[in-house]
Design a protein around this motif. Structure first.
Motif, PDB file in Angstrom:
ATOM      1  N   HIS A 211       0.835  -1.208   0.000  1.00 42.94           N
ATOM      2  CA  HIS A 211       0.000   0.000   0.000  1.00 42.94           C
ATOM      3  C   HIS A 211       0.871   1.261   0.000  1.00 42.94           C
ATOM      4  CE1 HIS A 211      -3.749  -2.247   0.628  1.00 42.94           C
ATOM      5  NE2 HIS A 211      -2.997  -3.058   1.353  1.00 42.94           N
ATOM      6  N   GLU A 212       1.984   1.188  -0.681  1.00 43.09           N
ATOM      7  CA  GLU A 212       2.928   2.299  -0.767  1.00 43.09           C
ATOM      8  C   GLU A 212       2.239   3.552  -1.295  1.00 43.09           C
ATOM      9  OE1 GLU A 212       6.102   4.765  -0.843  1.00 43.09           O
ATOM     10  OE2 GLU A 212       6.158   2.734  -0.034  1.00 43.09           O
ATOM     11  N   GLY A 213       2.450   4.670  -0.598  1.00 43.22           N
ATOM     12  CA  GLY A 213       1.938   5.953  -1.047  1.00 43.22           C
ATOM     13  C   GLY A 213       0.480   6.215  -0.709  1.00 43.22           C
ATOM     14  N   GLU A 214      -0.193   5.249  -0.064  1.00 39.94           N
ATOM     15  CA  GLU A 214      -1.588   5.439   0.325  1.00 39.94           C
ATOM     16  C   GLU A 214      -1.673   5.819   1.799  1.00 39.94           C
ATOM     17  OE1 GLU A 214      -3.519   2.134  -2.719  1.00 39.94           O
ATOM     18  OE2 GLU A 214      -3.160   1.589  -0.629  1.00 39.94           O
ATOM     19  N   TYR A 215      -2.755   6.477   2.170  1.00 42.32           N
ATOM     20  CA  TYR A 215      -2.966   6.903   3.556  1.00 42.32           C
ATOM     21  C   TYR A 215      -4.338   6.418   4.025  1.00 42.32           C
ATOM     22  CZ  TYR A 215       1.160   9.850   3.172  1.00 42.32           C
ATOM     23  OH  TYR A 215       2.452  10.296   3.002  1.00 42.32           O
ATOM     24  N   PHE A 216      -4.412   6.057   5.318  1.00 40.82           N
ATOM     25  CA  PHE A 216      -5.624   5.422   5.819  1.00 40.82           C
ATOM     26  C   PHE A 216      -6.020   5.942   7.199  1.00 40.82           C
ATOM     27  CE2 PHE A 216      -3.400   2.390   3.109  1.00 40.82           C
ATOM     28  CZ  PHE A 216      -4.407   1.967   2.251  1.00 40.82           C
ATOM     29  N   VAL A 217      -7.322   5.890   7.450  1.00 42.74           N
ATOM     30  CA  VAL A 217      -7.869   6.055   8.796  1.00 42.74           C
ATOM     31  C   VAL A 217      -8.860   4.917   9.014  1.00 42.74           C
ATOM     32  CG1 VAL A 217      -7.607   8.564   8.879  1.00 42.74           C
ATOM     33  CG2 VAL A 217      -9.731   7.555   7.982  1.00 42.74           C
ATOM     34  N   LEU A 218      -9.212   4.682  10.266  1.00 44.09           N
ATOM     35  CA  LEU A 218     -10.225   3.682  10.569  1.00 44.09           C
ATOM     36  C   LEU A 218     -11.602   4.156  10.137  1.00 44.09           C
ATOM     37  CD1 LEU A 218      -9.142   2.631  14.189  1.00 44.09           C
ATOM     38  CD2 LEU A 218      -8.996   1.209  12.129  1.00 44.09           C
ATOM     39  N   LYS A 219     -12.428   3.226   9.670  1.00 46.64           N
ATOM     40  CA  LYS A 219     -13.842   3.518   9.453  1.00 46.64           C
ATOM     41  C   LYS A 219     -14.529   3.405  10.810  1.00 46.64           C
ATOM     42  CE  LYS A 219     -13.952   1.643   4.732  1.00 46.64           C
ATOM     43  NZ  LYS A 219     -14.481   0.546   3.864  1.00 46.64           N
ATOM     44  N   LYS A 220     -14.802   4.524  11.418  1.00 44.16           N
ATOM     45  CA  LYS A 220     -15.279   4.529  12.799  1.00 44.16           C
ATOM     46  C   LYS A 220     -16.605   3.801  12.980  1.00 44.16           C
ATOM     47  CE  LYS A 220     -12.737   8.616  14.284  1.00 44.16           C
ATOM     48  NZ  LYS A 220     -12.797   9.960  14.914  1.00 44.16           N
ATOM     49  N   ASP A 221     -17.393   3.742  11.925  1.00 47.43           N
ATOM     50  CA  ASP A 221     -18.676   3.051  12.027  1.00 47.43           C
ATOM     51  C   ASP A 221     -18.534   1.544  11.879  1.00 47.43           C
ATOM     52  OD1 ASP A 221     -17.927   3.290   9.339  1.00 47.43           O
ATOM     53  OD2 ASP A 221     -19.991   3.266   8.629  1.00 47.43           O
ATOM     54  N   ARG A 222     -17.307   1.066  11.618  1.00 47.78           N
ATOM     55  CA  ARG A 222     -17.076  -0.361  11.406  1.00 47.78           C
ATOM     56  C   ARG A 222     -16.276  -1.015  12.526  1.00 47.78           C
ATOM     57  NH1 ARG A 222     -16.696  -2.068   6.073  1.00 47.78           N
ATOM     58  NH2 ARG A 222     -16.288  -4.126   6.970  1.00 47.78           N
ATOM     59  N   VAL A 223     -15.696  -0.205  13.399  1.00 46.55           N
ATOM     60  CA  VAL A 223     -14.817  -0.763  14.433  1.00 46.55           C
ATOM     61  C   VAL A 223     -15.331  -0.413  15.826  1.00 46.55           C
ATOM     62  CG1 VAL A 223     -12.779  -0.722  12.945  1.00 46.55           C
ATOM     63  CG2 VAL A 223     -13.289   1.258  14.396  1.00 46.55           C
ATOM     64  N   ASN A 224     -14.741  -1.037  16.830  1.00 51.85           N
ATOM     65  CA  ASN A 224     -15.141  -0.791  18.213  1.00 51.85           C
ATOM     66  C   ASN A 224     -14.848   0.649  18.623  1.00 51.85           C
ATOM     67  OD1 ASN A 224     -12.338  -1.811  17.986  1.00 51.85           O
ATOM     68  ND2 ASN A 224     -12.261  -1.425  20.190  1.00 51.85           N
ATOM     69  N   LYS A 225     -15.598   1.129  19.580  1.00 48.59           N
ATOM     70  CA  LYS A 225     -15.557   2.533  19.985  1.00 48.59           C
ATOM     71  C   LYS A 225     -14.175   2.959  20.462  1.00 48.59           C
ATOM     72  CE  LYS A 225     -17.937   5.843  23.020  1.00 48.59           C
ATOM     73  NZ  LYS A 225     -18.976   5.988  24.086  1.00 48.59           N
ATOM     74  N   GLU A 226     -13.461   2.075  21.155  1.00 49.36           N
ATOM     75  CA  GLU A 226     -12.165   2.429  21.744  1.00 49.36           C
ATOM     76  C   GLU A 226     -10.995   2.163  20.802  1.00 49.36           C
ATOM     77  OE1 GLU A 226     -14.194   0.103  22.990  1.00 49.36           O
ATOM     78  OE2 GLU A 226     -15.292   1.266  24.489  1.00 49.36           O
ATOM     79  N   ALA A 227     -11.271   1.896  19.542  1.00 52.90           N
ATOM     80  CA  ALA A 227     -10.248   1.487  18.584  1.00 52.90           C
ATOM     81  C   ALA A 227      -9.186   2.556  18.363  1.00 52.90           C
ATOM     82  CB  ALA A 227     -10.904   1.159  17.250  1.00 52.90           C
ATOM     83  N   PHE A 228      -7.960   2.108  18.079  1.00 52.90           N
ATOM     84  CA  PHE A 228      -6.926   3.026  17.611  1.00 52.90           C
ATOM     85  C   PHE A 228      -6.033   2.333  16.589  1.00 52.90           C
ATOM     86  CE2 PHE A 228      -4.961   1.256  21.524  1.00 52.90           C
ATOM     87  CZ  PHE A 228      -3.723   0.820  21.046  1.00 52.90           C
TER      88      PHE A 228
END
Length: 364
Positions: A211-228
């Protein structure tokens, strides 16, 4: 040893990436001790990268056994059964995983087995019973190690091994048995829980290799509330089809892994709960006081529940080794991260020098 439900529940404590060297950090042990006392598990799984460092161990079997004995002693003294997976760093101490597995077998309470005829070490399916009835299966899987570039994947004959076990239980019992999987390196599908964003997005992490050159964040609606998520998932270079195989019949309820110390999140993908367990070790980089462990609860009705426990919540905010803690917080997560930091530092220095030069010329 027979693993059995207690009042309809069976609790697994997953400990990921202790990654200790020749001298075990007391803060790592404090986290393990507190996790055991807080969760009271029925089984403990150390999920890979228990140890590392060829310069620390130099292939000395006695030293390896000494360090492993310290890491498992909190479990042994509480008489809790335990098993292990191997990660990509364990073998770097100069002993093969096969040799290390023989060492684990000398510890009281070790229930791990390594099935023949399949790639890797520690591949095994554990039955968890309610009375005499098999209610759940637990697969520990060797996800292998580093390639020349990137990470290996679970191999085809391991996938065939899983299918054969799954199908044999279905044939014998007339139904598939609910199952959970623990391994070290993530499945590629974990990226389904992430959203690709612009590099300017606050909190985004930069991908690398596949995934070189790509940037990501968590999909907050798909993961647990306390996720990081504080680093990009380091998934295999090739998708071997492991996850697809485990989705075929709906038996697998959860797949959990470690490997990337700075991540702790879980969410459903195609009916399977997929999740990271953050690193537990204090002698290696990690998510600060959010270092932790994972509880996985299995229930006789076939569902699972999971959550992590963090150092700051179950031990406190003080560490025995503050200097080492600070150093580890400054360490890069991998070689790519280190190179990126160096490049950024040089660019910053160059910009400062240019500004100084321009100011000097302007002020003359």
């Amino acid at each position: 040893m027979t693993l059995k439900f207690n009042n309809g529940k069976f609790r697994i404590l997953m400990i990921a990436d202790t990654q200790e060297g020749a001298k075990v950090n007391s803060d790592t042990i404090k986290l393990i001790e507190a996790s055991l006392d807080r969760s009271q598990p029925d089984l403990v799984i150390y999920s890979g990268d228990q140890i590392w460092g060829k310069h620390s161990f130099k292939g000395d079997a006695n030293k390896v056994k000494e360090v492993l004995s310290i890491l498992v002693e909190p479990v042994v003294k509480r008489k809790i059964p335990f098993a292990i997976c191997f990660g990509n760093h364990d073998r770097q101490v100069g002993l093969t995983n096969e040799e290390q597995f023989e060492i684990y077998k000398t510890f009281e309470g070790f229930v791990g087995e390594s099935d023949d005829g399949v790639d890797g070490v520690g591949n095994h399916c554990f039955e968890i019973k309610d009375g005499d009835e098999v209610k759940f299966l637990l697969y520990t899987i060797d996800s292998h190690s580093n390639l020349k570039v990137g990470y290996d994947c679970v191999h085809e004959n391991q996938i065939d091994w899983y299918r054969a076990i799954r199908d044999s239980y279905e044939q014998k019992l007339g139904k598939v048995v609910p199952s959970v999987v623990i391994q070290h390196i993530p499945v590629c599908e974990v990226f389904d829980l992430l959203k690709k964003v612009n590099f300017t997005k606050r909190g985004s992490v930069r991908g690398f290799r596949t995934h070189e050159g790509e940037y990501f964040v968590l999909k907050k609606d798909r993961v647990n509330k306390e996720a990081f998520m504080k680093e990009s998932p380091a998934d295999p270079q090739v998708n071997s089809g492991e996850f697809d195989a485990m989705c075929e019949k709906g038996d697998v309820k959860g797949i959990y892994f470690g490997h990337d110390h700075n991540n702790s999140f879980n969410g459903e993908i195609n009916g399977v709960d997929v999740g990271y367990t953050q690193g537990a070790g204090f002698n290696v980089y990690g998510p600060g006081m959010d270092r932790g462990t994972r509880v996985i609860d299995l229930f006789t009705d076939g569902h699972i529940e999971t959550y992590d426990m963090r150092y700051k919540d179950i031990v406190g905010r003080k560490v025995d080794n503050p200097l080492k803690y600070i150093i580890m917080q400054l360490c890069p997560t991998n070689t790519f991260d280190a190179v990126t930091r160096i490049v950024k530092a040089f660019v910053t220095i160059a910009v400062i020098l240019v500004i100084i030069l321009l100011l000097t010329m302007f002020l003359k």
